[in-house]
Design a protein around this motif. Structure first.
Motif, PDB file in Angstrom:
ATOM      1  N   GLU A  39      -7.338  -7.000   6.967  1.00 51.42           N
ATOM      2  CA  GLU A  39      -8.498  -6.199   6.347  1.00 51.42           C
ATOM      3  C   GLU A  39      -9.505  -7.252   6.044  1.00 51.42           C
ATOM      4  OE1 GLU A  39      -8.955  -3.047   6.540  1.00 51.42           O
ATOM      5  OE2 GLU A  39      -7.089  -2.943   7.822  1.00 51.42           O
ATOM      6  N   ARG A  96      -7.785  -2.365   2.174  1.00 50.46           N
ATOM      7  CA  ARG A  96      -9.125  -1.942   2.787  1.00 50.46           C
ATOM      8  C   ARG A  96     -10.028  -1.620   1.675  1.00 50.46           C
ATOM      9  NH1 ARG A  96     -11.165   3.111   5.732  1.00 50.46           N
ATOM     10  NH2 ARG A  96      -9.206   3.991   4.899  1.00 50.46           N
ATOM     11  N   ASN A 108      -3.109   1.150   4.516  1.00 50.52           N
ATOM     12  CA  ASN A 108      -4.431   1.193   4.139  1.00 50.52           C
ATOM     13  C   ASN A 108      -4.623   2.448   3.465  1.00 50.52           C
ATOM     14  OD1 ASN A 108      -5.844  -1.096   5.269  1.00 50.52           O
ATOM     15  ND2 ASN A 108      -6.085  -0.202   7.186  1.00 50.52           N
ATOM     16  N   SER A 140      -5.283  -0.157  -1.840  1.00 49.17           N
ATOM     17  CA  SER A 140      -5.145  -0.779  -0.296  1.00 49.17           C
ATOM     18  C   SER A 140      -5.991  -1.937  -0.162  1.00 49.17           C
ATOM     19  CB  SER A 140      -5.357   0.091   0.740  1.00 49.17           C
ATOM     20  OG  SER A 140      -6.727   0.579   1.016  1.00 49.17           O
TER      21      SER A 140
END
Ligand code: PGA
Length: 252
Positions: A120, A82, A71, A80
């Motif tokens: 995510e 996220r 992340n 990432s």
């Protein structure tokens, strides 16, 4: 219900302003004639946020072309899952043959990325495909089965429901040489049988399998007419709004 799905992979093309103009053009054309399938665009990382704005209130979803398996942290140059989710992405393309070929990505690395992306909240377009040499050595089945099983290792049925598989024979990508509908159908059928053996018939029947590799407006109809081809991952032809929209409308 198996969804029909066409995605444009813009690769390393278009500046931010060019990306905004292309996405707006695609959105405008699709608002004139609503698509009968799901549609996504995968611009460069830089254009993701501006496109989230352009594509708001349209049926077009945003995809990224890659992500990291952590992340955050000391991974210079990486982005990432996220971050992508927060920027407005719905999908991420993973396992593309160009990532495997030029950036040394292995099935094990791709599996880590797939797990993180799903965790995510992203959906994954997972690319698999054999090289020309592997096809000529009669290794297509072995390569595809190995890529699908390793890249999806440890995933539950619920995870698998958020995966689209893109069959992209490496010899057909950007070469102008498309797999024939029969050649593509044979591998798509194989993938579906293999998913049934790994999981359930229901999942195998419901999973969306795109074909990618020199899909154009002129050949999309015959490819999408095959029973196990549920759409396409489009490279070069997605860089022209009129051609891409014609492909989107190629389901009979
Ligand atoms: P292409 O690329 O349509 O330009 O062959 C497809 C892809 O790499 O996803």
């Amino acid at each position: 219900m198996r969804k029909k799905f066409v995605a444009g992979n813009w690769k390393m093309n278009k500046t931010i302003s060019e990306s905004v103009a292309l996405a707006a053009d695609v959105a405008k054309r699709l608002s004139d004639a609503m698509p009968s399938c799901d549609v996504a665009l995968a611009p460069t990382f830089l254009a993701i946020e501006p496109l989230a704005e352009v594509l708001r209130n349209t049926p077009i979803k945003l995809a990224a072309q890659n992500c990291h398996f952590e992340n955050d942290g000391a991974f210079t140059g990486e982005v990432s899952a996220r971050m992508l989710k927060h920027a407005g992405c719905h999908y991420v393309i993973l396992g593309h043959s160009e990532r495997r070929q030029y950036f040394g990505e292995t099935d094990e690395l791709i599996n880590k990325k797939v797990k993180k992306a799903l965790a995510e909240g992203l959906e994954v377009i997972l690319c698999v495909g054999e090289t020309l040499e592997q096809r000529e050595n009669d290794e297509t089945k072995k390569v595809i089965v190995s890529q699908v099983s390793h890249c999806t290792a440890d995933l539950s049925i619920d995870d698998m429901k958020r995966i689209t598989i893109a069959y992209e024979p490496v010899w057909a990508i950007g070469t102008g040489q498309t797999a024939t509908p029969d050649q593509a159908e044979e591998v798509h059928r194989l993938i579906r049988f293999f998913i049934a053996s790994l999981h359930t018939d229901e999942l195998a029947n419901d999973i969306t399998i795109q074909y990618g590799g020199s899909v154009k407006a002129s050949n999309a109809k015959e490819l999408f007419a095959m029973p196990n081809i549920d759409g396409g991952l489009i490279g070069g032809a997605s860089l022209k709004a009129d051609e891409f929209v014609q492909i989107v409308h190629s389901f009979s």
